[in-house]
Design a protein around this motif. Structure first.
Motif, PDB file in Angstrom:
ATOM      1  N   VAL A   1       0.923  -1.212   0.113  1.00 25.65           N
ATOM      2  CA  VAL A   1      -0.203  -0.252   0.101  1.00 25.65           C
ATOM      3  C   VAL A   1       0.782   0.757   0.052  1.00 25.65           C
ATOM      4  O   VAL A   1       0.777   2.098  -1.026  1.00 25.65           O
ATOM      5  N   ASN A   2       1.470   0.956   1.190  1.00 27.26           N
ATOM      6  CA  ASN A   2       2.655   1.940   0.618  1.00 27.26           C
ATOM      7  C   ASN A   2       3.902   2.389  -0.159  1.00 27.26           C
ATOM      8  O   ASN A   2       4.827   3.332  -0.503  1.00 27.26           O
ATOM      9  N   ASP A   3       3.750   1.785  -1.132  1.00 27.91           N
ATOM     10  CA  ASP A   3       4.367   1.657  -2.571  1.00 27.91           C
ATOM     11  C   ASP A   3       6.122   1.409  -1.860  1.00 27.91           C
ATOM     12  O   ASP A   3       7.133   1.375  -2.755  1.00 27.91           O
ATOM     13  N   GLU A   4       6.433  -0.005  -1.010  1.00 31.19           N
ATOM     14  CA  GLU A   4       7.699   0.050  -0.294  1.00 31.19           C
ATOM     15  C   GLU A   4       7.869  -1.533  -1.061  1.00 31.19           C
ATOM     16  O   GLU A   4       9.003  -2.311  -0.611  1.00 31.19           O
ATOM     17  N   ALA A   5       6.708  -2.047  -1.347  1.00 27.10           N
ATOM     18  CA  ALA A   5       6.836  -3.164  -2.209  1.00 27.10           C
ATOM     19  C   ALA A   5       6.316  -3.187  -3.907  1.00 27.10           C
ATOM     20  O   ALA A   5       4.794  -2.854  -3.769  1.00 27.10           O
ATOM     21  N   HIS A   6       6.584  -3.697  -5.037  1.00 25.67           N
ATOM     22  CA  HIS A   6       5.561  -3.952  -5.713  1.00 25.67           C
ATOM     23  C   HIS A   6       4.539  -4.600  -5.982  1.00 25.67           C
ATOM     24  O   HIS A   6       3.362  -4.406  -6.249  1.00 25.67           O
ATOM     25  N   MET A   7       4.524  -6.151  -4.761  1.00 26.25           N
ATOM     26  CA  MET A   7       3.612  -7.099  -4.907  1.00 26.25           C
ATOM     27  C   MET A   7       3.807  -8.041  -3.406  1.00 26.25           C
ATOM     28  O   MET A   7       4.685  -7.760  -3.302  1.00 26.25           O
TER      29      MET A   7
ATOM     30  N   ARG B   1      -5.593  -4.544  -5.199  1.00 25.08           N
ATOM     31  CA  ARG B   1      -5.742  -5.596  -5.985  1.00 25.08           C
ATOM     32  C   ARG B   1      -5.636  -6.919  -5.919  1.00 25.08           C
ATOM     33  O   ARG B   1      -4.423  -7.063  -6.251  1.00 25.08           O
ATOM     34  N   THR B   2      -6.269  -8.049  -5.936  1.00 19.43           N
ATOM     35  CA  THR B   2      -6.354  -9.670  -5.911  1.00 19.43           C
ATOM     36  C   THR B   2      -5.865 -10.014  -7.533  1.00 19.43           C
ATOM     37  O   THR B   2      -6.604  -9.726  -8.202  1.00 19.43           O
ATOM     38  N   ARG B   3      -4.845 -10.832  -8.002  1.00 19.46           N
ATOM     39  CA  ARG B   3      -4.055 -11.025  -9.291  1.00 19.46           C
ATOM     40  C   ARG B   3      -4.790 -12.080  -9.630  1.00 19.46           C
ATOM     41  O   ARG B   3      -5.549 -13.053 -10.379  1.00 19.46           O
TER      42      ARG B   3
ATOM     43  N   GLY C   1      -4.200   1.645  -8.843  1.00 17.78           N
ATOM     44  CA  GLY C   1      -4.179   2.510  -9.111  1.00 17.78           C
ATOM     45  C   GLY C   1      -2.471   3.140  -9.281  1.00 17.78           C
ATOM     46  O   GLY C   1      -1.615   3.485 -10.225  1.00 17.78           O
ATOM     47  N   ARG C   2      -1.546   1.724  -8.814  1.00 16.79           N
ATOM     48  CA  ARG C   2      -0.030   1.782  -9.418  1.00 16.79           C
ATOM     49  C   ARG C   2       0.189   0.838 -10.558  1.00 16.79           C
ATOM     50  O   ARG C   2      -0.551  -0.134 -10.951  1.00 16.79           O
ATOM     51  N   GLN C   3       1.123   1.240 -10.910  1.00 12.73           N
ATOM     52  CA  GLN C   3       1.377   1.543 -13.374  1.00 12.73           C
ATOM     53  C   GLN C   3       1.903   0.701 -12.535  1.00 12.73           C
ATOM     54  O   GLN C   3       3.166   0.673 -12.789  1.00 12.73           O
ATOM     55  N   LEU C   4       2.618  -1.237 -12.681  1.00 14.25           N
ATOM     56  CA  LEU C   4       3.343  -1.477 -12.798  1.00 14.25           C
ATOM     57  C   LEU C   4       4.101  -1.829 -14.295  1.00 14.25           C
ATOM     58  O   LEU C   4       3.361  -2.575 -14.908  1.00 14.25           O
ATOM     59  N   GLU C   5       5.228  -1.138 -14.620  1.00 17.22           N
ATOM     60  CA  GLU C   5       6.306  -1.628 -15.888  1.00 17.22           C
ATOM     61  C   GLU C   5       7.108  -2.551 -15.859  1.00 17.22           C
ATOM     62  O   GLU C   5       7.945  -2.411 -14.790  1.00 17.22           O
ATOM     63  N   ALA C   6       7.489  -2.785 -17.186  1.00 12.45           N
ATOM     64  CA  ALA C   6       9.133  -2.911 -16.912  1.00 12.45           C
ATOM     65  C   ALA C   6       9.686  -4.191 -16.193  1.00 12.45           C
ATOM     66  O   ALA C   6       8.430  -5.831 -15.916  1.00 12.45           O
ATOM     67  N   VAL C   7      10.305  -4.914 -15.178  1.00  9.76           N
ATOM     68  CA  VAL C   7      10.301  -5.732 -14.029  1.00  9.76           C
ATOM     69  C   VAL C   7       9.110  -5.894 -13.598  1.00  9.76           C
ATOM     70  O   VAL C   7       9.675  -7.180 -13.327  1.00  9.76           O
TER      71      VAL C   7
ATOM     72  N   ALA D   1       3.545 -11.201 -13.202  1.00  6.26           N
ATOM     73  CA  ALA D   1       3.022 -12.137 -14.548  1.00  6.26           C
ATOM     74  C   ALA D   1       4.184 -13.484 -14.578  1.00  6.26           C
ATOM     75  O   ALA D   1       3.219 -14.007 -14.641  1.00  6.26           O
ATOM     76  N   THR D   2       4.928 -13.411 -13.711  1.00  4.83           N
ATOM     77  CA  THR D   2       5.885 -14.825 -13.664  1.00  4.83           C
ATOM     78  C   THR D   2       5.526 -15.394 -12.516  1.00  4.83           C
ATOM     79  O   THR D   2       4.696 -16.688 -12.968  1.00  4.83           O
ATOM     80  N   LEU D   3       5.059 -14.619 -11.403  1.00  4.04           N
ATOM     81  CA  LEU D   3       4.681 -15.136 -10.090  1.00  4.04           C
ATOM     82  C   LEU D   3       2.184 -15.296 -10.535  1.00  4.04           C
ATOM     83  O   LEU D   3       2.278 -16.859 -10.205  1.00  4.04           O
TER      84      LEU D   3
END
Length: 232
Positions: free
Chosen positions: A60-66, A79-81, A199-205, A211-213
């Motif tokens: 939530v605090n953007d200290e981790a991407h996922m 958001r649950t993927r 709301g956080r747009q993850l890009e690149a790595v 997607a891998t997970l």
């Protein structure tokens, strides 16, 4: 032009932060991370172990991407993927008297010496809800925030612990532990999920790691029935 170069460089040399409950760091999970880094040799990955509430806070605090966590009610910013059932098990050594049973009720569990995760763990929240429904209290002789310690004590036959299946999958396959169903703990409460912040747009790595997970999630965490469980 410079923007294209920057994006290409980030794609090759990026960094990703993943928050994961310690109990989910099985051999298969770490192998997936290793395979990802072999395909992306310039990428660095930081895996942060945390309880479910702490991992959710990091995302939530953007200290981790996922994060890979137990599902949380009442957290609208996640958001649950992908998610799937991950039942809790009573876990003991093969030589423990309980290992011969087909499973344990919560009342039967309360009659044994117990070592349990600390209150901050989602595991304890699930157990507490079951205790409240049945008007009983588990009295662990030891609590800890270390999954490794819980597994070690159970392996020595000193106590029974309660952990998700994935936390002891490698031990089950090695025959070092036995996992018993908990008959009266609500199965639907026990789900493991891959989440990121809405709301956080993850890009690149980070996007590729997500997607891998997501694509490997069910293969990593699906409950199988190893020989140790069948023997119980």
């Amino acid at each position: 032009m410079f923007e294209q170069i920057r994006r290409l460089r980030e794609a090759r040399l990026g960094h990703v932060e993943v928050a994961v409950g310690e109990g989910f760091l099985c051999r298969a999970f770490m192998q997936l991370i290793a395979d990802f880094q072999r395909r992306h040799p310039g990428v660095s990955v930081n895996i942060r172990t945390a309880t479910t509430p702490e991992a959710a806070r990091l995302v939530v605090n953007d200290e981790a991407h996922m994060a890979v966590i137990f599902t949380m009610a009442g957290e609208p910013r996640l958001r649950t993927r992908v998610s799937m059932a991950q039942p809790l098990r009573a876990v003991c050594a093969p030589g423990h008297p309980a290992a011969r049973k087909a499973g344990l009720t919560l009342a039967e569990l309360a009659g044994h010496s117990l070592c349990l995760p600390s209150q901050g763990f989602r595991i304890r929240q699930i157990l507490t809800a079951a205790e409240n429904r049945q008007h009983l209290r588990l009295q662990p002789s030891l609590t800890t925030d270390s999954i490794y310690t819980l597994r070690s004590i159970a392996m020595r036959g000193e106590a029974i612990t309660v952990l998700p299946h994935i936390a002891i999958i490698d031990d089950l396959r090695a025959g070092a532990l036995v996992a018993l169903p908990l008959f009266d703990v609500e199965e639907e409460e026990e789900r493991i999920a891959l989440v990121h912040r809405i709301g956080r747009q993850l890009e690149a790595v980070p996007a590729r790691m997500l997607a891998t997970l997501q694509s490997g999630f069910r293969g990593l965490f699906e409950v199988d029935v190893p020989a140790a469980v069948k023997a119980a």
